[in-house]
Write an enzyme that holds these catalytic residues in place. Structure first.
Site, PDB file in Angstrom:
ATOM      1  N   ASP A  32       0.851  -1.202   0.000  1.00 49.47           N
ATOM      2  CA  ASP A  32       0.000   0.000   0.000  1.00 49.47           C
ATOM      3  C   ASP A  32       0.881   1.246   0.000  1.00 49.47           C
ATOM      4  O   ASP A  32       1.978   1.235   0.560  1.00 49.47           O
ATOM      5  CB  ASP A  32      -0.887   0.008   1.253  1.00 49.47           C
ATOM      6  N   THR A  36      -5.230   6.369   0.688  1.00 52.09           N
ATOM      7  CA  THR A  36      -6.513   6.380   1.428  1.00 52.09           C
ATOM      8  C   THR A  36      -6.552   5.300   2.500  1.00 52.09           C
ATOM      9  O   THR A  36      -7.479   5.275   3.302  1.00 52.09           O
ATOM     10  CB  THR A  36      -7.705   6.185   0.461  1.00 52.09           C
ATOM     11  N   ASP A  57       4.085   1.969  -4.324  1.00 54.70           N
ATOM     12  CA  ASP A  57       3.048   2.527  -5.188  1.00 54.70           C
ATOM     13  C   ASP A  57       2.916   1.620  -6.419  1.00 54.70           C
ATOM     14  O   ASP A  57       3.929   1.362  -7.088  1.00 54.70           O
ATOM     15  CB  ASP A  57       3.469   3.952  -5.594  1.00 54.70           C
ATOM     16  N   LYS A 104       2.471 -12.638 -14.943  1.00 52.10           N
ATOM     17  CA  LYS A 104       2.971 -13.355 -16.130  1.00 52.10           C
ATOM     18  C   LYS A 104       4.335 -13.973 -15.836  1.00 52.10           C
ATOM     19  O   LYS A 104       4.582 -15.146 -16.127  1.00 52.10           O
ATOM     20  CB  LYS A 104       3.073 -12.352 -17.284  1.00 52.10           C
ATOM     21  N   ARG A 105       5.194 -13.165 -15.222  1.00 51.87           N
ATOM     22  CA  ARG A 105       6.567 -13.599 -14.962  1.00 51.87           C
ATOM     23  C   ARG A 105       6.635 -14.747 -13.955  1.00 51.87           C
ATOM     24  O   ARG A 105       7.387 -15.705 -14.137  1.00 51.87           O
ATOM     25  CB  ARG A 105       7.296 -12.389 -14.409  1.00 51.87           C
ATOM     26  N   TYR A 144     -11.949   7.337 -12.775  1.00 52.10           N
ATOM     27  CA  TYR A 144     -12.157   6.071 -12.063  1.00 52.10           C
ATOM     28  C   TYR A 144     -12.803   5.041 -12.996  1.00 52.10           C
ATOM     29  O   TYR A 144     -12.277   3.942 -13.185  1.00 52.10           O
ATOM     30  CB  TYR A 144     -13.047   6.330 -10.855  1.00 52.10           C
ATOM     31  N   ARG A 185     -18.086   8.507   1.401  1.00 43.33           N
ATOM     32  CA  ARG A 185     -19.099   7.608   0.840  1.00 43.33           C
ATOM     33  C   ARG A 185     -20.366   7.680   1.678  1.00 43.33           C
ATOM     34  O   ARG A 185     -20.346   8.054   2.848  1.00 43.33           O
ATOM     35  CB  ARG A 185     -18.544   6.185   0.728  1.00 43.33           C
TER      36      ARG A 185
HETATM   37  P1  NAD Z   1      -9.889   2.284   0.013  1.00 41.97           P
HETATM   38  O1  NAD Z   1      -9.642   3.663  -0.498  1.00 41.97           O
HETATM   39  O2  NAD Z   1     -10.191   2.109   1.458  1.00 41.97           O
HETATM   40  O3  NAD Z   1      -8.661   1.320  -0.336  1.00 41.97           O
HETATM   41  C1  NAD Z   1      -7.821   1.500  -1.433  1.00 41.97           C
HETATM   42  C2  NAD Z   1      -6.398   1.232  -0.994  1.00 41.97           C
HETATM   43  O4  NAD Z   1      -5.511   1.360  -2.101  1.00 41.97           O
HETATM   44  C3  NAD Z   1      -5.916   2.212   0.074  1.00 41.97           C
HETATM   45  O5  NAD Z   1      -5.290   1.517   1.124  1.00 41.97           O
HETATM   46  C4  NAD Z   1      -4.932   3.100  -0.685  1.00 41.97           C
HETATM   47  O6  NAD Z   1      -3.959   3.697   0.149  1.00 41.97           O
HETATM   48  C5  NAD Z   1      -4.384   2.134  -1.695  1.00 41.97           C
HETATM   49  N1  NAD Z   1      -3.834   2.789  -2.882  1.00 41.97           N
HETATM   50  C6  NAD Z   1      -4.398   3.778  -3.630  1.00 41.97           C
HETATM   51  N2  NAD Z   1      -3.587   4.108  -4.643  1.00 41.97           N
HETATM   52  C7  NAD Z   1      -2.493   3.313  -4.546  1.00 41.97           C
HETATM   53  C8  NAD Z   1      -1.299   3.200  -5.289  1.00 41.97           C
HETATM   54  N3  NAD Z   1      -1.065   3.971  -6.372  1.00 41.97           N
HETATM   55  N4  NAD Z   1      -0.379   2.278  -4.901  1.00 41.97           N
HETATM   56  C9  NAD Z   1      -0.585   1.500  -3.798  1.00 41.97           C
HETATM   57  N5  NAD Z   1      -1.698   1.588  -3.053  1.00 41.97           N
HETATM   58  C10 NAD Z   1      -2.646   2.475  -3.424  1.00 41.97           C
HETATM   59  O7  NAD Z   1     -11.064   1.686  -0.877  1.00 41.97           O
HETATM   60  P2  NAD Z   1     -11.817   0.270  -0.789  1.00 41.97           P
HETATM   61  O8  NAD Z   1     -13.252   0.557  -0.633  1.00 41.97           O
HETATM   62  O9  NAD Z   1     -11.134  -0.618   0.146  1.00 41.97           O
HETATM   63  O10 NAD Z   1     -11.612  -0.264  -2.282  1.00 41.97           O
HETATM   64  C11 NAD Z   1     -10.648  -1.252  -2.605  1.00 41.97           C
HETATM   65  C12 NAD Z   1     -10.780  -1.631  -4.073  1.00 41.97           C
HETATM   66  O11 NAD Z   1     -12.090  -2.136  -4.333  1.00 41.97           O
HETATM   67  C13 NAD Z   1     -10.557  -0.465  -5.024  1.00 41.97           C
HETATM   68  O12 NAD Z   1      -9.840  -0.932  -6.151  1.00 41.97           O
HETATM   69  C14 NAD Z   1     -11.952  -0.070  -5.431  1.00 41.97           C
HETATM   70  O13 NAD Z   1     -11.980   0.505  -6.700  1.00 41.97           O
HETATM   71  C15 NAD Z   1     -12.679  -1.416  -5.407  1.00 41.97           C
HETATM   72  N6  NAD Z   1     -14.124  -1.239  -5.205  1.00 41.97           N
HETATM   73  C16 NAD Z   1     -14.615  -0.872  -3.972  1.00 41.97           C
HETATM   74  C17 NAD Z   1     -15.982  -0.695  -3.820  1.00 41.97           C
HETATM   75  C18 NAD Z   1     -16.589  -0.311  -2.486  1.00 41.97           C
HETATM   76  O14 NAD Z   1     -17.796  -0.118  -2.419  1.00 41.97           O
HETATM   77  N7  NAD Z   1     -15.853  -0.234  -1.396  1.00 41.97           N
HETATM   78  C19 NAD Z   1     -16.849  -0.874  -4.916  1.00 41.97           C
HETATM   79  C20 NAD Z   1     -16.304  -1.218  -6.142  1.00 41.97           C
HETATM   80  C21 NAD Z   1     -14.936  -1.423  -6.274  1.00 41.97           C
HETATM   81  N1  UDP Z   2     -24.567  10.653  -1.360  1.00 38.88           N
HETATM   82  C1  UDP Z   2     -25.411  11.458  -0.589  1.00 38.88           C
HETATM   83  N2  UDP Z   2     -24.885  12.072   0.497  1.00 38.88           N
HETATM   84  C2  UDP Z   2     -23.592  11.902   0.897  1.00 38.88           C
HETATM   85  C3  UDP Z   2     -22.752  11.061   0.130  1.00 38.88           C
HETATM   86  C4  UDP Z   2     -23.269  10.457  -1.011  1.00 38.88           C
HETATM   87  O1  UDP Z   2     -26.600  11.625  -0.891  1.00 38.88           O
HETATM   88  O2  UDP Z   2     -23.213  12.482   1.938  1.00 38.88           O
HETATM   89  C5  UDP Z   2     -25.146   9.962  -2.533  1.00 38.88           C
HETATM   90  C6  UDP Z   2     -24.340  10.113  -3.816  1.00 38.88           C
HETATM   91  O3  UDP Z   2     -24.714  11.285  -4.511  1.00 38.88           O
HETATM   92  C7  UDP Z   2     -24.730   8.849  -4.567  1.00 38.88           C
HETATM   93  C8  UDP Z   2     -24.957   7.820  -3.454  1.00 38.88           C
HETATM   94  O4  UDP Z   2     -25.138   8.574  -2.253  1.00 38.88           O
HETATM   95  O5  UDP Z   2     -25.955   9.043  -5.245  1.00 38.88           O
HETATM   96  C9  UDP Z   2     -23.788   6.856  -3.258  1.00 38.88           C
HETATM   97  O6  UDP Z   2     -22.608   7.635  -3.135  1.00 38.88           O
HETATM   98  P1  UDP Z   2     -21.190   6.989  -2.824  1.00 38.88           P
HETATM   99  O7  UDP Z   2     -20.190   8.093  -2.975  1.00 38.88           O
HETATM  100  O8  UDP Z   2     -21.232   6.253  -1.545  1.00 38.88           O
HETATM  101  O9  UDP Z   2     -20.970   5.882  -3.948  1.00 38.88           O
HETATM  102  P2  UDP Z   2     -21.130   5.865  -5.561  1.00 38.88           P
HETATM  103  O10 UDP Z   2     -21.828   7.114  -6.021  1.00 38.88           O
HETATM  104  O11 UDP Z   2     -19.746   5.784  -6.060  1.00 38.88           O
HETATM  105  O12 UDP Z   2     -21.961   4.677  -5.803  1.00 38.88           O
END
Ligand code: NAD
Ligand code: UDP
Length: 311
Positions: A32, A36, A57, A104-105, A144, A185
């Site tokens: 990590d 975030t 990274d 792959k490697r 994203y 979120r």
């Molecule tokens: P999060 O932000 O808590 O975790 C992401 C982690 O990745 C963090 O620890 C951050 O420091 C690390 N990170 C970011 N950029 C990096 C980089 N360049 N190099 C190394 N580490 C890096 O978010 P999360 O909710 O735990 O999400 C994890 C994964 O799941 C993400 O890829 C996200 O897109 C995917 N995802 C999450 C949700 C959800 O609802 N939580 C939904 C769909 C997809």
């Molecule tokens: N949202 C909201 N109030 C908040 C944060 C988010 O009404 O304080 C809404 C946002 O506009 C979206 C939904 O909740 O319609 C889910 O948002 P989130 O950012 O959790 O996830 P994503 O939009 O990526 O699904």
């Protein structure tokens, strides 16, 4: 014992995955850059003899010998992924290239944490894996959404061109303990606001929908997908089909916390999807998976967690 690399392992989802993989007797390397994620999410694992943390990274290559790679590194909350959109694209695209090159490697299996955001603001409802999506390539969510779409392309191309063993999971909105209280979120925002007696901020009229899955259900789905035969690559939706408006979510959280917070409406962000709900028939068929934790039960667990960290 398998040796497993989890990128983004100090984040919300990654920390739960690391914990579960260790509990199952694997060796886990958690990579990590702490953008975030936080060490505090995995501090309870630090003394485990088979757990290792690496500050790195994913946009730069990384070399290690492992059997499996879970590629989760990427900020997931809109405020964080929009903070530095170019970096978000680099993390998804260069991160995928680096992890696929490594797989792959060393002939490892590699799983990509993709997202329901590949469907954009969907015109088909619920969303099936066969739906190509409706994404604005130049909007604020594009860094994203398009980054994750390109990562899926790379995964499929490495599989077809280089026989890399890949798995693609499309994760729908997931919540639970260890979400960052200020990551923006909706579930964490509403719970923190309710516990602190602050106004609950609904963006728009609150009639947009999301389907919320509890983190333990997701981790189970991820592990089952990784264990599928090599000829199954996905993509596969993993989410809870229960669909709620943001207004319903706010009302539930106010009722469960006994909060006196008022609901206020704020502008709806550009390109905010109006509806989202997974079709999980593929996950049921191939993984014998379906979510076990309903929103009410998951919210109770999550509220109990947030009570320990916010006053
Ligand atoms: P999060 O932000 O808590 O975790 C992401 C982690 O990745 C963090 O620890 C951050 O420091 C690390 N990170 C970011 N950029 C990096 C980089 N360049 N190099 C190394 N580490 C890096 O978010 P999360 O909710 O735990 O999400 C994890 C994964 O799941 C993400 O890829 C996200 O897109 C995917 N995802 C999450 C949700 C959800 O609802 N939580 C939904 C769909 C997809
Ligand atoms: N949202 C909201 N109030 C908040 C944060 C988010 O009404 O304080 C809404 C946002 O506009 C979206 C939904 O909740 O319609 C889910 O948002 P989130 O950012 O959790 O996830 P994503 O939009 O990526 O699904």
């Amino acid at each position: 014992m398998k040796s497993i690399l989890v990128t983004g392992g100090a984040g919300f989802l990654g920390s739960h995955l690391c914990e579960r993989l260790l509990n199952e007797g694997n060796e886990v390397i958690c990579l990590d850059n702490y953008f975030t994620g936080q060490k505090s999410n995995v501090v309870h694992l630090m003394n485990h003899p088979y757990f290792e943390m690496v500050r790195h990274d994913v946009t730069t290559p990384f070399f290690v010998e492992v059997d499996e790679i879970y590629n989760l590194a990427c900020p997931a909350s809109p405020i964080h992924y929009q903070y530095n959109p170019i970096k978000t694209v680099k993390t998804s695209v260069m991160g995928a290239i680096n992890m696929l090159g490594l797989a792959k490697r060393i002939k490892a299996k590699v799983l990509q944490a993709s997202t329901s955001e590949v469907y954009g603001d969907p015109e088909q409802h619920p969303q099936k894996e066969s739906y190509w999506g409706h994404v604005n390539p130049i909007g604020p969510r594009a860094c994203y959404d398009e980054g994750k779409r390109c990562a899926e392309t790379l995964f499929v191309n490495y599989h077809q061109q280089n026989d890399v063993r890949i798995k693609i999971i499309r994760i729908f909105n997931t919540y639970g303990p260890r979400m960052h209280p200020h990551d923006g979120r909706v579930v964490s925002n509403f719970i923190v606001q309710a516990l602190q007696g602050e106004d609950i901020t609904i963006y728009g009229d609150g009639m947009q929908t999301r389907s919320f899955q509890y983190v333990d259900d997701l981790v189970e789905g991820m592990i089952r997908l990784m264990a599928t035969p090599d000829d199954f690559t996905g993509p596969v939706n993993i989410g809870n089909p229960g669909e709620f408006t943001m207004l319903e979510l706010a009302q539930k959280i106010i009722q469960k916390t006994g909060s006196k917070s008022k609901i206020v409406h704020m502008p709806l962000p550009a390109d905010d999807p109006m509806q989202r709900k997974p079709d999980i028939s593929l996950a049921k068929k191939v993984l014998d998976w379906e979510p076990k934790i309903a929103l009410d039960e998951g919210l109770d667990k999550t509220i109990a967690y947030f009570k320990t960290i916010v006053g």
